[in-house]
Design an enzyme around this catalytic site. Structure first.
Site, PDB file in Angstrom:
ATOM      1  N   GLY A   1       0.754  -1.130   0.043  1.00  0.00           N
ATOM      2  CA  GLY A   1      -0.145   0.102   0.036  1.00  0.00           C
ATOM      3  C   GLY A   1       0.911   1.335  -0.064  1.00  0.00           C
TER       4      GLY A   1
ATOM      5  N   GLU B   1       4.018   4.601   5.803  1.00  0.00           N
ATOM      6  CA  GLU B   1       2.664   3.813   5.580  1.00  0.00           C
ATOM      7  C   GLU B   1       1.559   4.678   4.696  1.00  0.00           C
ATOM      8  OE1 GLU B   1       1.375   1.105   5.357  1.00  0.00           O
ATOM      9  OE2 GLU B   1       1.769  -0.075   6.938  1.00  0.00           O
TER      10      GLU B   1
ATOM     11  N   ASP C   1      -4.872   1.714  10.543  1.00  0.00           N
ATOM     12  CA  ASP C   1      -6.445   1.470  10.619  1.00  0.00           C
ATOM     13  C   ASP C   1      -6.704   0.988  12.034  1.00  0.00           C
ATOM     14  OD1 ASP C   1      -8.939   0.273  10.378  1.00  0.00           O
ATOM     15  OD2 ASP C   1      -8.580   0.012   8.382  1.00  0.00           O
TER      16      ASP C   1
ATOM     17  N   LYS D   1      -7.069   6.387  10.921  1.00  0.00           N
ATOM     18  CA  LYS D   1      -8.548   6.265  11.236  1.00  0.00           C
ATOM     19  C   LYS D   1      -8.740   6.324  12.603  1.00  0.00           C
ATOM     20  CE  LYS D   1     -10.065   3.415   7.376  1.00  0.00           C
ATOM     21  NZ  LYS D   1     -11.046   2.025   7.287  1.00  0.00           N
TER      22      LYS D   1
ATOM     23  N   VAL E   1     -11.326   2.741   2.275  1.00  0.00           N
ATOM     24  CA  VAL E   1     -10.857   3.735   1.510  1.00  0.00           C
ATOM     25  C   VAL E   1     -10.052   3.023   0.558  1.00  0.00           C
ATOM     26  CG1 VAL E   1     -11.268   5.870   2.552  1.00  0.00           C
ATOM     27  CG2 VAL E   1      -9.268   4.264   2.911  1.00  0.00           C
TER      28      VAL E   1
ATOM     29  N   ARG F   1      -5.709   0.190  -6.622  1.00  0.00           N
ATOM     30  CA  ARG F   1      -4.224   0.806  -6.055  1.00  0.00           C
ATOM     31  C   ARG F   1      -3.770   1.910  -7.223  1.00  0.00           C
ATOM     32  NH1 ARG F   1      -2.404  -2.476  -1.913  1.00  0.00           N
ATOM     33  NH2 ARG F   1      -2.572  -4.864  -1.951  1.00  0.00           N
TER      34      ARG F   1
HETATM   35  C1  PRP Z   1      -2.748  -2.215   5.293  1.00  0.00           C
HETATM   36  C2  PRP Z   1      -1.900  -0.832   5.307  1.00  0.00           C
HETATM   37  C3  PRP Z   1      -1.165  -1.297   6.932  1.00  0.00           C
HETATM   38  C4  PRP Z   1      -2.292  -2.225   7.419  1.00  0.00           C
HETATM   39  C5  PRP Z   1      -2.693  -1.000   8.763  1.00  0.00           C
HETATM   40  O1  PRP Z   1      -1.944  -3.034   4.765  1.00  0.00           O
HETATM   41  O2  PRP Z   1      -0.921  -0.735   4.405  1.00  0.00           O
HETATM   42  O3  PRP Z   1      -0.123  -2.017   6.587  1.00  0.00           O
HETATM   43  O4  PRP Z   1      -3.027  -2.484   6.521  1.00  0.00           O
HETATM   44  O5  PRP Z   1      -3.904  -1.874   9.084  1.00  0.00           O
HETATM   45  P1  PRP Z   1      -3.921  -2.013  10.680  1.00  0.00           P
HETATM   46  O6  PRP Z   1      -3.718  -0.638  11.502  1.00  0.00           O
HETATM   47  O7  PRP Z   1      -5.169  -2.320  11.016  1.00  0.00           O
HETATM   48  O8  PRP Z   1      -2.971  -3.000  11.356  1.00  0.00           O
HETATM   49  P2  PRP Z   1      -2.663  -4.479   4.289  1.00  0.00           P
HETATM   50  O9  PRP Z   1      -2.582  -5.399   5.109  1.00  0.00           O
HETATM   51  O10 PRP Z   1      -3.882  -4.259   3.385  1.00  0.00           O
HETATM   52  O11 PRP Z   1      -1.505  -4.749   2.872  1.00  0.00           O
HETATM   53  P3  PRP Z   1      -1.481  -3.955   1.449  1.00  0.00           P
HETATM   54  O12 PRP Z   1      -0.495  -2.845   1.939  1.00  0.00           O
HETATM   55  O13 PRP Z   1      -0.449  -5.062   0.808  1.00  0.00           O
HETATM   56  O14 PRP Z   1      -2.513  -3.629   0.889  1.00  0.00           O
END
Ligand code: PRP
Length: 185
Positions: free
Chosen positions: A50, A105, A109, A137, A159, A171
């Site tokens: 991400g 990052e 979340d 968030k 989002v 993406r």
């Molecule tokens: C997303 C984002 C963070 C994580 C945050 O990655 O990039 O690493 O989730 O979530 P949290 O605060 O609830 O732990 P994701 O696992 O979706 O992988 P990606 O970056 O490959 O989409």
């Protein structure tokens, strides 16, 4: 792709941030980081996948040298929620002992991933570990995470865009928008 390419897409709800707003905010953050790390080497650690877009635009906003490295982690969550139990899929190439590390990052979340990651990186003996995230968030936080640089605080909605996906789609959308609730509820 731009919004016009997915305009007929019923899955997208509303635009939260345009590309210009995002890049403008990242440039402001870059100025803050430059001031805070003046005279010190800085290693940016992007969390795949991400954070790719944030890293690209933030790194290019600096008027100084920065190094970049990447980690890929996977949360043992179910679908759209994280569990806080994290597995390293790709570790850093760099030895970070004695170095100033800034984790980059796309979104915080629940905070579980970042909380784990900060603990993991601090155990490697760096000079410092801080976090920069484009989005946060506040209403979804389950774990207090000390974040030094936040682009935007957003409501607890799903989002997508600018690196953020839904089932690996969106993406490459330049802007950030909310996904219609019917898609994931
Ligand atoms: C997303 C984002 C963070 C994580 C945050 O990655 O990039 O690493 O989730 O979530 P949290 O605060 O609830 O732990 P994701 O696992 O979706 O992988 P990606 O970056 O490959 O989409």
């Amino acid at each position: 792709m731009d919004l016009q390419h997915v305009e007929s897409d019923l899955d997208l709800d509303q635009t939260l941030f345009t590309e210009d707003q995002i890049i403008g905010r990242l440039q402001e953050i870059a100025r803050e980081v430059e001031a805070d790390y003046e005279g010190r080497d800085l290693l940016l650690v992007g969390v795949l996948k991400g954070a790719v877009m944030v890293m690209a635009d933030l790194a290019r906003s600096f008027d100084r040298h920065v190094e970049m490295d990447w980690m890929a982690v996977s949360s043992y969550g179910s679908g759209t929620t994280s569990s806080g139990v994290v597995r390293i899929l790709k570790d850093l190439d760099a030895d970070i002992s004695g170095r100033h590390v800034l984790i980059v990052e796309d979104i915080i979340d629940t905070g579980l991933t970042l909380s784990w990651l900060v603990t993991n990186l601090r155990s490697r003996g760096p000079a410092s570990v801080e976090i920069a995230t484009l989005l946060r968030k506040p209403d979804a936080l389950q774990m207090e995470v000390d974040v030094k640089y936040v682009g935007f605080d957003i409501p607890n909605a799903f989002v997508v865009g600018y690196g953020l996906d839904y089932a690996e789609r969106y993406r490459n959308l330049r802007s950030i928008g909310t996904l219609a609730p019917h898609v994931y509820s």
